[in-house]
Write a protein that holds these residues in place. Sequence first.
Motif, short mmCIF file in Angstrom:
data_model
loop_
_atom_site.label_atom_id
_atom_site.label_comp_id
_atom_site.label_asym_id
_atom_site.label_seq_id
_atom_site.Cartn_x
_atom_site.Cartn_y
_atom_site.Cartn_z
N VAL A 322 27.75 18.95 32.26
CA VAL A 322 27.32 17.54 31.56
C VAL A 322 28.87 16.95 31.31
CG1 VAL A 322 26.33 15.79 30.13
CG2 VAL A 322 25.03 17.85 31.26
N LEU A 323 29.62 17.69 30.45
CA LEU A 323 30.95 17.31 30.11
C LEU A 323 31.65 16.98 31.48
CD1 LEU A 323 33.02 16.59 28.24
CD2 LEU A 323 33.48 18.85 27.71
N ASP A 324 31.72 18.05 32.28
CA ASP A 324 32.31 17.93 33.68
C ASP A 324 31.99 16.90 34.38
OD1 ASP A 324 34.39 18.87 35.42
OD2 ASP A 324 32.69 20.04 36.46
N ALA A 325 30.67 16.62 34.51
CA ALA A 325 30.24 15.41 35.14
C ALA A 325 30.56 14.18 34.64
CB ALA A 325 28.44 15.21 35.22
N VAL A 326 30.85 14.21 33.50
CA VAL A 326 31.20 12.95 32.64
C VAL A 326 32.71 12.34 33.30
CG1 VAL A 326 32.00 11.70 30.52
CG2 VAL A 326 29.97 13.04 30.61
N LEU A 327 33.22 13.52 33.38
CA LEU A 327 34.71 13.30 33.97
C LEU A 327 34.75 12.67 35.53
CD1 LEU A 327 36.19 16.62 32.32
CD2 LEU A 327 36.35 14.15 31.54
N LYS A 328 33.78 13.07 35.94
CA LYS A 328 33.65 12.79 37.67
C LYS A 328 32.64 11.63 37.95
CE LYS A 328 34.81 17.43 38.48
NZ LYS A 328 34.49 18.74 38.86
N VAL A 329 31.67 11.32 37.61
CA VAL A 329 30.91 10.24 37.70
C VAL A 329 30.49 9.33 36.61
CG1 VAL A 329 29.97 11.53 39.84
CG2 VAL A 329 28.85 11.48 37.48
N THR A 330 29.92 8.29 36.90
CA THR A 330 29.48 7.17 35.74
C THR A 330 28.18 7.06 36.00
OG1 THR A 330 31.55 5.96 36.24
CG2 THR A 330 29.75 4.91 35.02
N GLY A 331 27.41 7.18 34.58
CA GLY A 331 25.91 7.02 34.71
C GLY A 331 25.03 8.04 34.47
N MET A 335 24.94 11.31 37.33
CA MET A 335 25.14 12.73 36.61
C MET A 335 23.97 13.69 36.90
SD MET A 335 26.84 11.66 33.13
CE MET A 335 26.68 13.08 32.33
N ALA A 336 22.77 13.12 36.89
CA ALA A 336 21.29 14.15 37.09
C ALA A 336 21.58 14.31 38.69
CB ALA A 336 20.33 13.32 36.79
N GLU A 337 21.61 13.41 39.48
CA GLU A 337 21.98 13.72 41.12
C GLU A 337 22.80 14.66 41.33
OE1 GLU A 337 22.27 9.84 42.68
OE2 GLU A 337 20.34 9.18 42.24
N MET A 338 23.93 14.60 40.77
CA MET A 338 25.13 15.56 40.99
C MET A 338 24.65 16.92 40.57
SD MET A 338 29.14 15.37 40.09
CE MET A 338 29.00 16.22 38.30
N LEU A 339 24.04 17.12 39.29
CA LEU A 339 23.76 18.25 38.89
C LEU A 339 22.51 18.91 39.38
CD1 LEU A 339 24.94 17.72 35.15
CD2 LEU A 339 26.48 18.70 37.05
N GLY A 340 21.59 18.15 39.99
CA GLY A 340 20.43 18.56 40.36
C GLY A 340 19.42 18.81 39.18
N VAL A 341 19.44 18.13 38.11
CA VAL A 341 18.42 18.38 37.13
C VAL A 341 17.89 16.78 36.87
CG1 VAL A 341 19.65 20.32 35.94
CG2 VAL A 341 20.45 17.76 35.28
N SER A 342 17.19 16.69 35.84
CA SER A 342 16.53 15.48 35.45
C SER A 342 17.36 14.59 34.67
CB SER A 342 15.12 15.44 34.95
OG SER A 342 15.35 16.02 33.46
N GLN A 343 16.99 13.14 34.54
CA GLN A 343 17.86 12.32 33.63
C GLN A 343 17.70 12.83 32.36
OE1 GLN A 343 18.13 8.21 34.65
NE2 GLN A 343 17.37 8.54 36.94
N ALA A 344 16.42 13.11 32.03
CA ALA A 344 16.09 13.45 30.56
C ALA A 344 17.01 14.59 30.10
CB ALA A 344 14.68 13.84 30.55
N THR A 345 16.98 15.77 31.20
CA THR A 345 17.75 17.05 30.92
C THR A 345 19.33 16.50 30.56
OG1 THR A 345 16.40 18.13 32.12
CG2 THR A 345 18.51 19.16 31.54
N VAL A 346 19.80 15.57 31.32
CA VAL A 346 21.40 15.07 31.20
C VAL A 346 21.24 14.46 29.77
CG1 VAL A 346 22.81 13.59 31.90
CG2 VAL A 346 21.66 14.81 33.72
N ARG A 347 20.49 13.67 29.43
CA ARG A 347 20.57 13.07 28.05
C ARG A 347 20.66 14.02 26.85
NH1 ARG A 347 17.01 9.32 30.68
NH2 ARG A 347 18.16 7.19 31.10
N THR A 348 19.64 15.06 26.96
CA THR A 348 19.69 16.01 25.88
C THR A 348 21.02 16.83 25.91
OG1 THR A 348 17.11 16.28 26.49
CG2 THR A 348 18.52 18.18 25.35
#
Length: 372
Positions: A322-331, A335-348
């Motif tokens: 998630v930290l890596d995703a913060v450096l690469k995409v916005t929102g 981030m959820a789409e890039m990582l293949g997880v739910s938005q709730a998981t990203v928020r957690t």
Amino acid sequence: MISELIEFSAVVGDIYDAAIDPALWQQTLGSICTYVGGYSAALFWHDAATRNAQALYQFNDDPKYTKLYFEKYLPMDPFFPASSFVEAGVVHGGFDIVPQAELEQTRFYKEWIKPQGIVDAIAVNLEKGVTRSSFLAVRSDATYGLLDDAARQRLAAVVPHLQRAVAISRLFDQHRTTEEALARTLDHVEAAVLMVNADGIIGFANDPATIMLGEGNIIRAQDNTLRALLPKTDRILRDIFAAAEKGDASVGIRGVAVPLTDGTDGQWFAHVLPLTSGNRKHAGLAHAAVAAVFIRKTAPDAPPPLEAIAKMYKLTASEVRVLDAVLKVTGIKAMAEMLGVSQATVRTHLHNVFRKTGTGRQSELVKLVAGI
């Protein structure tokens, strides 16, 4: 016990022969699988900074899913970049990086791992640079079951030979000119590499080796002959070079490691690999050499920023992603789409990263990484 030693020696011999003849790598990975206890293996390199990767050699992979991995699922791989933080040479399992329950919630597991019937995997970083790492992964299915401690120990036993073989394979590429092979070496191999004849006369030295010879702090060249600074070590090296020419069994096909320093400022080793056995002798003849010498310092380099932060704040593999995703995409959605997880998981995970690092906004996380 004797039969296992014979099998181990055969696998090691295969590894060094494949280093010289790349066409043998698939067969060698098959030998490693049989020895370790898995059904499939792959030799990869991965760049955590650019999220690029390449399968160098594979055994018993499913071409369809291999293609899908690089075209679609690479950015979703939950094991990266955290697995690239593991020190070179340390065997680790997939569940050491990401807990099974957490893994099973990802698209990567549901759409790529589970359909292939993969039940476990162990891996090892063979080379570890600032952002790049080359690694070997051995997978098991229901037939083999979970890869236990014995499997890890068997893989660990061949790791030093795999590490040297990866460097050698870049150096002695039989399908390229010497200049092209050297360029590849300088791009990817941090070790000083030299080739010498029975008298220690240097027939080849890559750029790190040339610099080391010029500095004269660890090794030196006297009349183009490789010499160690420590008298005792120098005598040992000269004996090894002479033995390599004769195919002396005391050197062995796997070579020998010789300490070059007393350890007051880190320990430097020269690993001498004879070029007088199997397919390796053809590469040696091309350079009038009887041995290749690899020189490395045992102390690891300073970790890159993302790895440093992960260790400093004890971030989990998913939190690092998630930290890596913060450096690469916005929102959160992106981030959820890039990582293949739910938005709730990203928020957690993002909330946990904020808590552990003492930050409260994504922009502060970016500044934290930039600061390190």
